[in-house]
Scaffold this motif. Sequence first.
Motif, short mmCIF file in Angstrom:
data_model
loop_
_atom_site.label_atom_id
_atom_site.label_comp_id
_atom_site.label_asym_id
_atom_site.label_seq_id
_atom_site.Cartn_x
_atom_site.Cartn_y
_atom_site.Cartn_z
N VAL A 50 0.84 -1.19 0.00
CA VAL A 50 0.00 0.00 0.00
C VAL A 50 0.89 1.25 0.00
O VAL A 50 1.77 1.39 0.84
CB VAL A 50 -0.90 0.02 1.25
CG1 VAL A 50 -1.74 1.29 1.29
CG2 VAL A 50 -1.78 -1.22 1.30
N ASP A 51 0.63 2.14 -0.93
CA ASP A 51 1.36 3.41 -0.96
C ASP A 51 0.86 4.35 0.14
O ASP A 51 -0.36 4.54 0.30
CB ASP A 51 1.14 4.11 -2.32
CG ASP A 51 2.14 3.62 -3.36
OD1 ASP A 51 3.17 3.03 -3.00
OD2 ASP A 51 1.87 3.83 -4.56
N HIS A 52 1.80 4.95 0.85
CA HIS A 52 1.53 6.06 1.77
C HIS A 52 0.41 5.75 2.78
O HIS A 52 -0.49 6.58 3.01
CB HIS A 52 1.20 7.33 0.96
CG HIS A 52 2.08 7.52 -0.25
ND1 HIS A 52 3.41 7.20 -0.26
CD2 HIS A 52 1.80 7.99 -1.50
CE1 HIS A 52 3.93 7.46 -1.47
NE2 HIS A 52 2.98 7.93 -2.23
N MET A 53 0.46 4.52 3.32
CA MET A 53 -0.47 4.08 4.38
C MET A 53 -1.94 4.20 3.99
O MET A 53 -2.81 4.36 4.86
CB MET A 53 -0.27 4.90 5.67
CG MET A 53 1.04 4.67 6.37
SD MET A 53 1.07 5.47 7.98
CE MET A 53 1.26 7.17 7.52
N LYS A 91 3.80 1.24 2.79
CA LYS A 91 4.83 2.27 2.83
C LYS A 91 4.39 3.32 3.85
O LYS A 91 3.26 3.81 3.77
CB LYS A 91 4.98 2.93 1.46
CG LYS A 91 5.55 2.00 0.42
CD LYS A 91 5.63 2.66 -0.94
CE LYS A 91 5.80 1.61 -2.02
NZ LYS A 91 5.49 2.14 -3.37
N VAL A 92 5.27 3.63 4.77
CA VAL A 92 4.93 4.62 5.79
C VAL A 92 5.55 5.96 5.38
O VAL A 92 6.20 6.65 6.16
CB VAL A 92 5.38 4.16 7.20
CG1 VAL A 92 4.46 3.06 7.70
CG2 VAL A 92 6.83 3.68 7.21
N SER A 93 5.29 6.29 4.15
CA SER A 93 5.92 7.45 3.49
C SER A 93 4.94 8.61 3.37
O SER A 93 3.75 8.48 3.67
CB SER A 93 6.38 7.01 2.10
OG SER A 93 5.38 6.23 1.49
N ARG A 122 6.70 -5.68 7.59
CA ARG A 122 5.94 -5.43 6.35
C ARG A 122 5.82 -3.95 6.05
O ARG A 122 4.81 -3.50 5.52
CB ARG A 122 4.54 -6.05 6.49
CG ARG A 122 4.55 -7.57 6.53
CD ARG A 122 3.14 -8.12 6.42
NE ARG A 122 2.51 -8.38 7.69
CZ ARG A 122 1.22 -8.20 7.95
NH1 ARG A 122 0.41 -7.72 7.02
NH2 ARG A 122 0.71 -8.49 9.13
N VAL A 123 6.82 -3.19 6.42
CA VAL A 123 6.80 -1.75 6.15
C VAL A 123 8.01 -1.33 5.31
O VAL A 123 9.07 -1.94 5.40
CB VAL A 123 6.75 -0.91 7.46
CG1 VAL A 123 5.36 -0.93 8.07
CG2 VAL A 123 7.80 -1.39 8.47
N LEU A 124 7.79 -0.30 4.51
CA LEU A 124 8.83 0.25 3.64
C LEU A 124 8.80 1.77 3.80
O LEU A 124 7.77 2.33 4.18
CB LEU A 124 8.55 -0.08 2.17
CG LEU A 124 8.44 -1.55 1.76
CD1 LEU A 124 7.90 -1.65 0.34
CD2 LEU A 124 9.80 -2.23 1.86
N TRP A 125 9.91 2.41 3.48
CA TRP A 125 9.94 3.88 3.53
C TRP A 125 10.57 4.42 2.26
O TRP A 125 11.50 3.83 1.71
CB TRP A 125 10.76 4.37 4.74
CG TRP A 125 10.54 5.83 5.01
CD1 TRP A 125 9.54 6.37 5.77
CD2 TRP A 125 11.30 6.93 4.49
NE1 TRP A 125 9.64 7.74 5.76
CE2 TRP A 125 10.70 8.11 4.98
CE3 TRP A 125 12.41 7.04 3.65
CZ2 TRP A 125 11.17 9.38 4.67
CZ3 TRP A 125 12.89 8.31 3.33
CH2 TRP A 125 12.27 9.47 3.85
#
Length: 309
Positions: free
Chosen positions: A180-183, A213-215, A252-255
């Motif tokens: 998922v993009d940007h939470m 993604k926590v972006s 399971r998180v990306l930045w």
Amino acid sequence: MPNFEKTPGWLDWYSGPSTPRFKLPAGAVDAHCHVFGPGNEFPFAPERKYTPCDASKQQLFALRDHLGFARNVIVQATCHGADNSAMVDACQTSGGKARGVATVKRSISDEELQALHAAGVRGVRFNFVKRLVDFTPKDELLEIAGRIQKLGWHVVIYFEAVDLPELWDFFTSLPTTVVVDHMGRPDVSKPIDGPEFQLFLKFMREHENVWSKVSCPERLSVTGPKALDGEQNAYRDVVPFARRVVEEFPDRVLWGTDWPHPNLKDHMPDDGLLVDFIPHIAPTEELQRKLLVDNPMRLYWPEESSQEA
Ligand SMILES: O=C(O)c1cc(C(=O)O)oc(=O)c1
């Protein structure tokens, strides 16, 4: 040579970003960034919803080195439609330091998919943000998902929080890892324990194939303060949301930086200060290593990763 005129009010990416105070772990991956053109070399798509400034691969790689990242994941920007050539060119000339996420149509051939794989593409992006793309029928997307699953790729989804209930059945039917993009773009002016964000957490909790993604705090923040002028506590209203996701789903998180930050209307962040945001949402070294190194390596460079995908 096409000569593109930027969308009125377009904000260009920040030049001369500061050197982050936060020292990224060795091997850190900027897992969400884009290239735009340059338009005279890689023309923007006729069906695009915005016309950006140029943001070349050389400029992206210079930012990577300046901030202290080792690698990039370059996500196809909607202004290029399903013409992946700018992103592919960037991956191919990165010396193995970039992988990509493409946008493809049902008409793509198996040979073309194989060529994208050889260039470093490891995922496709399905976009549900109405201001960015026209609607694509779900059966077409499911067909694409089934085909790219065979290549070991994943699906990246971009949507707004209010649309999750209606998209739930489709998302949960995807056969691949789903990023998922940007939470899922939470409205951070609503309570973290309110129904909207809780539904997103439930989505991740009940489906172990879903990553986030926590972006993009610069996009989600309502009250700031902005990542400008040395601010070390930027976007405080986004911190509890991103931190909750990092702490509950550390594997399971990306930045990513989201450079060159398409469609920002209010301000353009200093990317060095955006990196300084990371320890606020991933407060321990272990969480930082998972977020910035282990997880993106497992997804995009599994052959080099010490962990199984
Ligand atoms: O919110 C956005 O405007 C946006 C746009 C794009 C794109 O145009 O691909 O990508 C993003 O990650 C975010």
